[in-house]
Write a protein that holds these residues in place. Sequence first.
Motif, PDB file in Angstrom:
ATOM      1  N   SER A   3       0.766  -1.120   0.127  1.00 11.32           N
ATOM      2  CA  SER A   3       0.133   0.046  -0.162  1.00 11.32           C
ATOM      3  C   SER A   3       0.935   1.196  -0.160  1.00 11.32           C
ATOM      4  CB  SER A   3      -1.006  -0.013   1.171  1.00 11.32           C
ATOM      5  OG  SER A   3      -2.001  -0.801   1.165  1.00 11.32           O
ATOM      6  N   ARG A   4       2.001   1.280   0.914  1.00 10.74           N
ATOM      7  CA  ARG A   4       2.847   2.336   0.851  1.00 10.74           C
ATOM      8  C   ARG A   4       3.449   2.548  -0.425  1.00 10.74           C
ATOM      9  NH1 ARG A   4       3.301   7.500   2.155  1.00 10.74           N
ATOM     10  NH2 ARG A   4       5.479   7.973   2.535  1.00 10.74           N
ATOM     11  N   ALA A   5       3.881   1.535  -1.033  1.00 15.24           N
ATOM     12  CA  ALA A   5       4.627   1.743  -2.592  1.00 15.24           C
ATOM     13  C   ALA A   5       3.681   2.199  -3.515  1.00 15.24           C
ATOM     14  CB  ALA A   5       5.090   0.301  -2.691  1.00 15.24           C
ATOM     15  N   LEU A   6       2.513   1.874  -3.497  1.00 12.61           N
ATOM     16  CA  LEU A   6       1.445   2.255  -4.501  1.00 12.61           C
ATOM     17  C   LEU A   6       1.124   3.828  -4.239  1.00 12.61           C
ATOM     18  CD1 LEU A   6      -0.965  -0.860  -4.651  1.00 12.61           C
ATOM     19  CD2 LEU A   6       0.517   0.061  -6.491  1.00 12.61           C
ATOM     20  N   GLU A   7       0.941   4.103  -2.951  1.00 12.78           N
ATOM     21  CA  GLU A   7       0.669   5.482  -2.520  1.00 12.78           C
ATOM     22  C   GLU A   7       1.732   6.319  -2.994  1.00 12.78           C
ATOM     23  OE1 GLU A   7      -0.017   8.417   1.825  1.00 12.78           O
ATOM     24  OE2 GLU A   7       0.256   6.133   1.610  1.00 12.78           O
ATOM     25  N   LEU A   8       2.942   5.882  -2.595  1.00  9.38           N
ATOM     26  CA  LEU A   8       4.238   6.636  -3.267  1.00  9.38           C
ATOM     27  C   LEU A   8       3.926   6.785  -4.922  1.00  9.38           C
ATOM     28  CD1 LEU A   8       6.782   5.855  -1.131  1.00  9.38           C
ATOM     29  CD2 LEU A   8       5.738   7.722  -0.902  1.00  9.38           C
ATOM     30  N   LEU A   9       3.506   5.783  -5.428  1.00 14.83           N
ATOM     31  CA  LEU A   9       3.495   5.653  -6.951  1.00 14.83           C
ATOM     32  C   LEU A   9       2.695   6.831  -7.484  1.00 14.83           C
ATOM     33  CD1 LEU A   9       4.939   3.968  -9.456  1.00 14.83           C
ATOM     34  CD2 LEU A   9       2.765   2.397  -9.462  1.00 14.83           C
ATOM     35  N   TRP A  10       1.473   6.639  -6.827  1.00 13.74           N
ATOM     36  CA  TRP A  10       0.263   7.648  -7.240  1.00 13.74           C
ATOM     37  C   TRP A  10       1.023   9.161  -7.184  1.00 13.74           C
ATOM     38  CZ3 TRP A  10      -1.156   3.469  -9.139  1.00 13.74           C
ATOM     39  CH2 TRP A  10      -1.738   2.762  -8.510  1.00 13.74           C
ATOM     40  N   GLN A  11       1.566   9.367  -6.018  1.00 14.17           N
ATOM     41  CA  GLN A  11       2.495  10.726  -5.864  1.00 14.17           C
ATOM     42  C   GLN A  11       3.343  11.077  -7.068  1.00 14.17           C
ATOM     43  OE1 GLN A  11       3.899  11.051  -2.130  1.00 14.17           O
ATOM     44  NE2 GLN A  11       1.941  10.600  -0.906  1.00 14.17           N
ATOM     45  N   ARG A  12       3.767   9.953  -7.626  1.00 16.79           N
ATOM     46  CA  ARG A  12       4.816  10.009  -8.732  1.00 16.79           C
ATOM     47  C   ARG A  12       4.374  10.156  -9.950  1.00 16.79           C
ATOM     48  NH1 ARG A  12       7.798   6.150  -6.140  1.00 16.79           N
ATOM     49  NH2 ARG A  12       7.542   4.727  -7.893  1.00 16.79           N
ATOM     50  N   GLY A  13       2.801  10.378 -10.164  1.00 19.36           N
ATOM     51  CA  GLY A  13       2.049  10.726 -11.294  1.00 19.36           C
ATOM     52  C   GLY A  13       1.779   9.598 -12.174  1.00 19.36           C
ATOM     53  N   TRP A  14       1.875   8.274 -11.488  1.00 17.69           N
ATOM     54  CA  TRP A  14       1.005   7.029 -12.208  1.00 17.69           C
ATOM     55  C   TRP A  14      -0.357   6.869 -11.684  1.00 17.69           C
ATOM     56  CZ3 TRP A  14       4.150   3.186 -14.926  1.00 17.69           C
ATOM     57  CH2 TRP A  14       5.498   3.573 -15.080  1.00 17.69           C
ATOM     58  N   LEU A  15      -0.885   6.063 -12.783  1.00 16.57           N
ATOM     59  CA  LEU A  15      -2.154   5.705 -12.812  1.00 16.57           C
ATOM     60  C   LEU A  15      -2.164   4.263 -12.713  1.00 16.57           C
ATOM     61  CD1 LEU A  15      -3.670   7.860 -15.518  1.00 16.57           C
ATOM     62  CD2 LEU A  15      -4.161   8.244 -13.212  1.00 16.57           C
ATOM     63  N   PRO A  16      -3.380   3.613 -12.114  1.00 16.68           N
ATOM     64  CA  PRO A  16      -3.540   2.090 -11.736  1.00 16.68           C
ATOM     65  C   PRO A  16      -3.292   1.160 -12.951  1.00 16.68           C
ATOM     66  CG  PRO A  16      -5.387   3.192 -10.880  1.00 16.68           C
ATOM     67  CD  PRO A  16      -4.582   4.248 -11.757  1.00 16.68           C
ATOM     68  N   ALA A  17      -3.920   1.520 -14.112  1.00 19.68           N
ATOM     69  CA  ALA A  17      -3.615   0.648 -15.357  1.00 19.68           C
ATOM     70  C   ALA A  17      -1.958   0.550 -15.762  1.00 19.68           C
ATOM     71  CB  ALA A  17      -4.288   1.053 -16.345  1.00 19.68           C
ATOM     72  N   GLU A  18      -1.627   1.899 -15.600  1.00 21.00           N
ATOM     73  CA  GLU A  18      -0.155   2.032 -16.050  1.00 21.00           C
ATOM     74  C   GLU A  18       0.755   1.283 -15.194  1.00 21.00           C
ATOM     75  OE1 GLU A  18      -0.123   6.514 -17.814  1.00 21.00           O
ATOM     76  OE2 GLU A  18       0.365   6.125 -15.615  1.00 21.00           O
ATOM     77  N   ALA A  19       0.610   1.258 -13.818  1.00 23.96           N
ATOM     78  CA  ALA A  19       1.314   0.266 -12.967  1.00 23.96           C
ATOM     79  C   ALA A  19       1.325  -1.089 -13.307  1.00 23.96           C
ATOM     80  CB  ALA A  19       0.755   0.460 -11.458  1.00 23.96           C
ATOM     81  N   VAL A  20       0.187  -1.757 -13.543  1.00 19.19           N
ATOM     82  CA  VAL A  20      -0.013  -3.144 -14.323  1.00 19.19           C
ATOM     83  C   VAL A  20       0.577  -3.235 -15.466  1.00 19.19           C
ATOM     84  CG1 VAL A  20      -1.659  -4.756 -15.080  1.00 19.19           C
ATOM     85  CG2 VAL A  20      -2.398  -3.287 -13.376  1.00 19.19           C
ATOM     86  N   SER A  21       0.719  -2.226 -16.494  1.00 19.78           N
ATOM     87  CA  SER A  21       1.331  -2.352 -17.532  1.00 19.78           C
ATOM     88  C   SER A  21       3.298  -2.392 -17.498  1.00 19.78           C
ATOM     89  CB  SER A  21       1.213  -1.441 -18.477  1.00 19.78           C
ATOM     90  OG  SER A  21      -0.346  -1.321 -18.884  1.00 19.78           O
TER      91      SER A  21
END
Length: 373
Positions: free
Chosen positions: A54-72
């Motif tokens: 959850s923390r890694a994803l939270e930081l990822l959203w702060q870096r401009g990423w979107l959910p589908a992009e993380a999967v890709s």
Amino acid sequence: MRTYDREARGSVALLAARLTEAAALGQAAALDRIQQVAAHGVRQAAAAAVASLSRALELLWQRGWLPAEAVSAVPRQLAVLVVAAIGHEVRRYPAARLHPVWRAQLAELDTAPLDLAEPLEPALRRVVDLVGALMALPQLPRLVPGPCEATAESDGPAVDPRVMIKVRGLLAKAESTPFAAEAEALSAKAQELMARYAFEQAVRTADEPQLAAARRVWLDAPYQAPKAQLVDAVASANRCRSVFYPRLGCVGLVGHETDLEITELLVTSLATQSTRAMAHAPGRTRAYRHAFLVAYAHRVHQRLTEAATHARPTSTALLTALASRQAAVDAKFTALYPGIRTHRPTATNPSGWTAGLAAADLADLHPHRRVAS
């Protein structure tokens, strides 16, 4: 009881930190920390894994990423785990406060419960691998507000759902038919429908503030550079601008929302046509196929530019509206991508280049020159 809860939460936070540390360390040190976490049992280890992800994803959203992009972006063997982690993470975000792009992407993810039911240490190893992969993803321009930020409307009016249903239906038929002529006719009709809608919408909204939107298109490997060049060719012909991320394998697009929809639909159609044509081409080497796709994109750009010149609108109202939209696109592009460099892929295989040009000559690029039935 309160003291126990605080101690339990503190223990979970400490174990989650251990997993995050493991993601940043080498194999030997990572294994040591995984074993430390596993020693606390399934319940504590699972809670720590969830907290670390959850923390890694939270930081990822702060870096401009979107959910589908993380999967890709993550390795394929971690795709199921990242989807489950995203599904668990977003439960704490009120749906009403999510941007429409977030809601649309989350709706398309087939999320399953985040479960560590397999043997504990291998499960934690996969969690650590995913945390490491997420931590390694770079900063990206923020396209839309993140979760629970100030809610903003989408950038411009959405394309009429009735139009999109018709267009997607036509393209689905085009992709399923074995007859090339029928596929081209169906694709042309879809393209003509979208282009006509875009120009009508531009005139109708000419007196309103013109907004630009942005999105990213992810490319399949291999040959991502010439595929990105094809995206750029289509984007520029549809009043959009693009930038290629070679290390990530994606293209950033900026344009009016309707023009972005046209660009993505046309890119998908042309990519399908190029793949089909390349499958029937005689060359099989990597150099041949790279040259084929570079030539295909080059000729598509030429033909699209010619088509745009022939289809230049004469309506003063439309010209004014398109000029206003272009100014908004240029301003947003400069803000998102300052200081970018221009680069074109090269090709060294003459036969592949010639075959790619021939395939592009056969591609359907002129919907405005046909009368749709």
